[in-house]
Design a protein around this motif. Structure first.
Motif, PDB file in Angstrom:
ATOM      1  N   MET A   9       0.893  -1.087  -0.024  1.00 16.66           N
ATOM      2  CA  MET A   9      -0.021  -0.191   0.015  1.00 16.66           C
ATOM      3  C   MET A   9       0.855   1.208  -0.190  1.00 16.66           C
ATOM      4  O   MET A   9       1.815   1.570   0.848  1.00 16.66           O
ATOM      5  CB  MET A   9      -0.946   0.034   1.249  1.00 16.66           C
ATOM      6  CG  MET A   9      -1.714   1.196   1.563  1.00 16.66           C
ATOM      7  SD  MET A   9      -3.382   1.085   1.036  1.00 16.66           S
ATOM      8  CE  MET A   9      -3.880   2.376   1.424  1.00 16.66           C
ATOM      9  N   TYR A  10       0.663   2.077  -0.918  1.00 13.77           N
ATOM     10  CA  TYR A  10       1.460   3.203  -0.802  1.00 13.77           C
ATOM     11  C   TYR A  10       0.889   4.443  -0.049  1.00 13.77           C
ATOM     12  O   TYR A  10      -0.674   4.513  -0.339  1.00 13.77           O
ATOM     13  CB  TYR A  10       1.455   3.740  -2.386  1.00 13.77           C
ATOM     14  CG  TYR A  10       2.278   2.950  -3.418  1.00 13.77           C
ATOM     15  CD1 TYR A  10       3.759   3.248  -3.616  1.00 13.77           C
ATOM     16  CD2 TYR A  10       1.870   1.978  -3.714  1.00 13.77           C
ATOM     17  CE1 TYR A  10       4.605   2.573  -4.496  1.00 13.77           C
ATOM     18  CE2 TYR A  10       2.625   1.133  -4.544  1.00 13.77           C
ATOM     19  CZ  TYR A  10       3.917   1.350  -5.007  1.00 13.77           C
ATOM     20  OH  TYR A  10       4.866   0.718  -5.489  1.00 13.77           O
ATOM     21  N   SER A  11       1.667   5.565   0.434  1.00 14.61           N
ATOM     22  CA  SER A  11       0.920   6.488   1.176  1.00 14.61           C
ATOM     23  C   SER A  11       0.684   7.478   0.001  1.00 14.61           C
ATOM     24  O   SER A  11       1.203   7.367  -1.154  1.00 14.61           O
ATOM     25  CB  SER A  11       1.946   6.953   2.068  1.00 14.61           C
ATOM     26  OG  SER A  11       2.987   7.764   1.353  1.00 14.61           O
ATOM     27  N   GLU A  12      -0.179   8.537   0.207  1.00 15.25           N
ATOM     28  CA  GLU A  12      -0.607   9.718  -0.485  1.00 15.25           C
ATOM     29  C   GLU A  12       0.932  10.288  -1.141  1.00 15.25           C
ATOM     30  O   GLU A  12       0.695  10.696  -2.238  1.00 15.25           O
ATOM     31  CB  GLU A  12      -1.396  10.693  -0.153  1.00 15.25           C
ATOM     32  CG  GLU A  12      -2.198  11.561  -0.836  1.00 15.25           C
ATOM     33  CD  GLU A  12      -2.993  12.493  -0.177  1.00 15.25           C
ATOM     34  OE1 GLU A  12      -3.263  13.515  -0.972  1.00 15.25           O
ATOM     35  OE2 GLU A  12      -3.479  12.304   0.856  1.00 15.25           O
ATOM     36  N   ASP A  13       1.561  10.672  -0.136  1.00 14.65           N
ATOM     37  CA  ASP A  13       2.935  11.176  -0.402  1.00 14.65           C
ATOM     38  C   ASP A  13       3.680  10.423  -1.382  1.00 14.65           C
ATOM     39  O   ASP A  13       4.518  10.962  -2.429  1.00 14.65           O
ATOM     40  CB  ASP A  13       3.676  11.719   0.785  1.00 14.65           C
ATOM     41  CG  ASP A  13       3.069  12.779   1.714  1.00 14.65           C
ATOM     42  OD1 ASP A  13       2.705  13.566   1.008  1.00 14.65           O
ATOM     43  OD2 ASP A  13       3.345  12.760   2.913  1.00 14.65           O
ATOM     44  N   GLU A  14       3.934   9.011  -1.346  1.00 21.10           N
ATOM     45  CA  GLU A  14       4.509   8.454  -2.241  1.00 21.10           C
ATOM     46  C   GLU A  14       3.837   8.254  -3.456  1.00 21.10           C
ATOM     47  O   GLU A  14       4.394   8.399  -4.771  1.00 21.10           O
ATOM     48  CB  GLU A  14       4.585   6.587  -1.774  1.00 21.10           C
ATOM     49  CG  GLU A  14       5.385   6.750  -0.589  1.00 21.10           C
ATOM     50  CD  GLU A  14       5.333   5.301   0.220  1.00 21.10           C
ATOM     51  OE1 GLU A  14       6.318   5.016   0.821  1.00 21.10           O
ATOM     52  OE2 GLU A  14       4.342   4.791   0.176  1.00 21.10           O
ATOM     53  N   LEU A  15       2.465   8.321  -3.424  1.00 18.85           N
ATOM     54  CA  LEU A  15       1.770   8.364  -4.964  1.00 18.85           C
ATOM     55  C   LEU A  15       2.178   9.700  -5.626  1.00 18.85           C
ATOM     56  O   LEU A  15       2.293   9.640  -6.607  1.00 18.85           O
ATOM     57  CB  LEU A  15      -0.021   8.158  -4.584  1.00 18.85           C
ATOM     58  CG  LEU A  15      -0.227   6.733  -4.406  1.00 18.85           C
ATOM     59  CD1 LEU A  15      -1.603   6.744  -3.882  1.00 18.85           C
ATOM     60  CD2 LEU A  15       0.239   5.688  -5.280  1.00 18.85           C
ATOM     61  N   ARG A  16       2.043  10.863  -4.896  1.00 22.33           N
ATOM     62  CA  ARG A  16       2.076  12.162  -5.369  1.00 22.33           C
ATOM     63  C   ARG A  16       3.691  12.016  -5.946  1.00 22.33           C
ATOM     64  O   ARG A  16       3.956  12.726  -7.154  1.00 22.33           O
ATOM     65  CB  ARG A  16       1.912  13.071  -4.470  1.00 22.33           C
ATOM     66  CG  ARG A  16       0.601  13.421  -3.988  1.00 22.33           C
ATOM     67  CD  ARG A  16       0.547  14.372  -2.740  1.00 22.33           C
ATOM     68  NE  ARG A  16       0.687  15.773  -3.032  1.00 22.33           N
ATOM     69  CZ  ARG A  16       0.177  16.651  -3.777  1.00 22.33           C
ATOM     70  NH1 ARG A  16      -1.038  16.389  -4.441  1.00 22.33           N
ATOM     71  NH2 ARG A  16       0.845  17.712  -3.883  1.00 22.33           N
ATOM     72  N   ASN A  17       4.570  11.493  -5.239  1.00 26.81           N
ATOM     73  CA  ASN A  17       5.886  11.615  -5.816  1.00 26.81           C
ATOM     74  C   ASN A  17       5.933  10.825  -7.074  1.00 26.81           C
ATOM     75  O   ASN A  17       6.862  11.225  -7.880  1.00 26.81           O
ATOM     76  CB  ASN A  17       6.867  10.905  -4.584  1.00 26.81           C
ATOM     77  CG  ASN A  17       8.264  10.885  -5.239  1.00 26.81           C
ATOM     78  OD1 ASN A  17       8.882  11.819  -5.567  1.00 26.81           O
ATOM     79  ND2 ASN A  17       8.796   9.592  -5.274  1.00 26.81           N
ATOM     80  N   LEU A  18       5.309   9.903  -7.192  1.00 22.92           N
ATOM     81  CA  LEU A  18       5.482   8.860  -8.391  1.00 22.92           C
ATOM     82  C   LEU A  18       5.172   9.711  -9.899  1.00 22.92           C
ATOM     83  O   LEU A  18       5.376   9.504 -10.711  1.00 22.92           O
ATOM     84  CB  LEU A  18       4.478   7.567  -8.306  1.00 22.92           C
ATOM     85  CG  LEU A  18       5.063   6.602  -7.226  1.00 22.92           C
ATOM     86  CD1 LEU A  18       4.014   5.554  -7.314  1.00 22.92           C
ATOM     87  CD2 LEU A  18       6.371   6.110  -7.808  1.00 22.92           C
ATOM     88  N   ILE A  19       3.915  10.600  -9.383  1.00 25.08           N
ATOM     89  CA  ILE A  19       3.621  11.157 -10.774  1.00 25.08           C
ATOM     90  C   ILE A  19       4.118  12.725 -10.883  1.00 25.08           C
ATOM     91  O   ILE A  19       3.516  13.527 -11.901  1.00 25.08           O
ATOM     92  CB  ILE A  19       2.040  11.194 -10.927  1.00 25.08           C
ATOM     93  CG1 ILE A  19       1.265  11.882  -9.613  1.00 25.08           C
ATOM     94  CG2 ILE A  19       1.367   9.633 -10.811  1.00 25.08           C
ATOM     95  CD1 ILE A  19      -0.066  12.106  -9.757  1.00 25.08           C
ATOM     96  N   SER A  20       4.628  13.046  -9.836  1.00 29.81           N
ATOM     97  CA  SER A  20       5.207  14.515  -9.969  1.00 29.81           C
ATOM     98  C   SER A  20       6.222  14.659 -11.193  1.00 29.81           C
ATOM     99  O   SER A  20       6.948  13.885 -11.514  1.00 29.81           O
ATOM    100  CB  SER A  20       5.916  14.939  -8.684  1.00 29.81           C
ATOM    101  OG  SER A  20       7.025  14.332  -8.501  1.00 29.81           O
ATOM    102  N   GLY A  21       6.455  15.735 -11.479  1.00 31.16           N
ATOM    103  CA  GLY A  21       7.607  16.164 -12.470  1.00 31.16           C
ATOM    104  C   GLY A  21       7.289  15.493 -13.812  1.00 31.16           C
ATOM    105  O   GLY A  21       8.518  15.589 -14.790  1.00 31.16           O
ATOM    106  N   MET A  22       6.199  15.204 -14.344  1.00 36.60           N
ATOM    107  CA  MET A  22       6.122  14.593 -15.723  1.00 36.60           C
ATOM    108  C   MET A  22       5.750  15.631 -16.422  1.00 36.60           C
ATOM    109  O   MET A  22       4.818  16.680 -16.137  1.00 36.60           O
ATOM    110  CB  MET A  22       5.057  13.520 -15.596  1.00 36.60           C
ATOM    111  CG  MET A  22       5.347  12.362 -14.569  1.00 36.60           C
ATOM    112  SD  MET A  22       6.581  11.282 -15.410  1.00 36.60           S
ATOM    113  CE  MET A  22       6.694  10.254 -13.958  1.00 36.60           C
ATOM    114  N   LYS A  23       5.836  15.636 -17.623  1.00 39.45           N
ATOM    115  CA  LYS A  23       5.497  16.558 -18.851  1.00 39.45           C
ATOM    116  C   LYS A  23       4.595  15.832 -19.887  1.00 39.45           C
ATOM    117  O   LYS A  23       5.212  14.626 -20.267  1.00 39.45           O
ATOM    118  CB  LYS A  23       6.784  17.410 -19.298  1.00 39.45           C
ATOM    119  CG  LYS A  23       7.327  18.198 -18.313  1.00 39.45           C
ATOM    120  CD  LYS A  23       8.164  19.158 -19.124  1.00 39.45           C
ATOM    121  CE  LYS A  23       8.569  20.462 -18.257  1.00 39.45           C
ATOM    122  NZ  LYS A  23       9.701  21.267 -18.640  1.00 39.45           N
ATOM    123  N   ASP A  24       3.651  16.291 -20.674  1.00 47.93           N
ATOM    124  CA  ASP A  24       3.173  15.547 -21.828  1.00 47.93           C
ATOM    125  C   ASP A  24       4.059  15.946 -22.984  1.00 47.93           C
ATOM    126  O   ASP A  24       4.823  16.925 -23.073  1.00 47.93           O
ATOM    127  CB  ASP A  24       1.904  16.248 -21.889  1.00 47.93           C
ATOM    128  CG  ASP A  24       1.696  17.701 -22.324  1.00 47.93           C
ATOM    129  OD1 ASP A  24       2.596  18.254 -22.954  1.00 47.93           O
ATOM    130  OD2 ASP A  24       0.473  18.193 -21.894  1.00 47.93           O
TER     131      ASP A  24
END
Length: 244
Positions: A1-16
């Motif tokens: 189970m991931y924490s919300e902070d870990e989930l946010r870290n996973l998708i942060s910094g991405m560009k389309d």
């Protein structure tokens, strides 16, 4: 189970692919029910009912539990990227399998929300990511502008990652873009070179066990459906206010 902070870290910094940053919704914005999710989750009815997973899904429930992260880009073709993790219910792989099993009966369905009713036709795409299970659709909303929404969902252990893109003309290059975003997230989850944060590596140990609850069935579709319901305007208008 991931924490919300870990989930946010996973998708942060991405560009389309247009160079637009996918901006994280703040925890408060997500917790208060981002307008993206709210548009449909509470109010929409889908006919046939069994197609609700493909049309909407349970982002709102999961948002209230705090274990989902959502990022959006602005532009003519808004993208969304979300990561979700849950401790109960079927694992992410089973969830995606269950949803894909409904495609035959859900090639066409109608959605009623916010006083509007429209028809949606949906078809499955043959998408491929580095996850254990990938499921993708492109949906077209009835109406003058034939707004389309493409979404790619990927399940690995307890982690469900969903990327969506809306626009009037979507094809193979758009699908590859979404697959690439998901693969970047999965690489981060494994502690790959895509990230410098320790939390992503520490979470990788928990990946073997699986299970976002069925409400997590698709962060994807929920984000997506909301986009469908209101057209890209909602998703793009939601994101600037959200990201400031």
């Amino acid at each position: 189970m991931y924490s919300e902070d870990e989930l946010r870290n996973l998708i942060s910094g991405m560009k389309d692919d247009d160079g637009n940053e996918l901006k994280l919704y703040s925890k408060d914005q997500v917790a208060q029910g981002s307008n993206i999710a709210n548009l449909l989750m509470s109010a929409a009815t889908v006919d046939p009912k069994d197609c609700k997973d493909i049309a909407t899904a349970g982002l709102l429930d999961k948002v209230e539990n705090g274990d989902v992260a959502v990022a959006l880009s602005e532009g003519q073709q808004p993208r969304s990227l979300s990561a979700q993790s849950g401790s109960g219910g079927p694992d992410a792989v089973k969830t995606l399998s269950d949803i894909s099993g409904k495609m035959d009966q859900c090639a066409k369905f109608s959605v009623s929300a916010l006083g509007q009713k429209y028809d949606v036709s949906s078809q499955e795409l043959k998408a491929d990511t580095d996850a254990e299970k990938t499921f993708a659709t492109v949906s077209t909303r009835s109406g003058d502008n034939q707004q389309k929404l493409m979404q790619v969902s990927a399940a690995k252990g307890r982690l469900l990652v969903v990327a969506t893109k809306s626009g009037t003309d979507l094809g193979d290059t758009d699908q590859k873009e979404l697959e690439g975003l998901i693969n970047d997230v999965l690489k981060k989850a494994e502690g790959g070179s895509a990230t410098s944060s320790p939390s992503s590596t520490s979470s990788s140990g928990s990946m073997g066990t699986s299970s976002p609850s069925s409400s997590s069935s698709s962060t994807a579709s929920s984000t997506s459906s909301a986009t469908m319901s209101s057209g890209s305007g909602a998703s793009s208008s939601a994101s600037p206010t959200a990201s400031r």
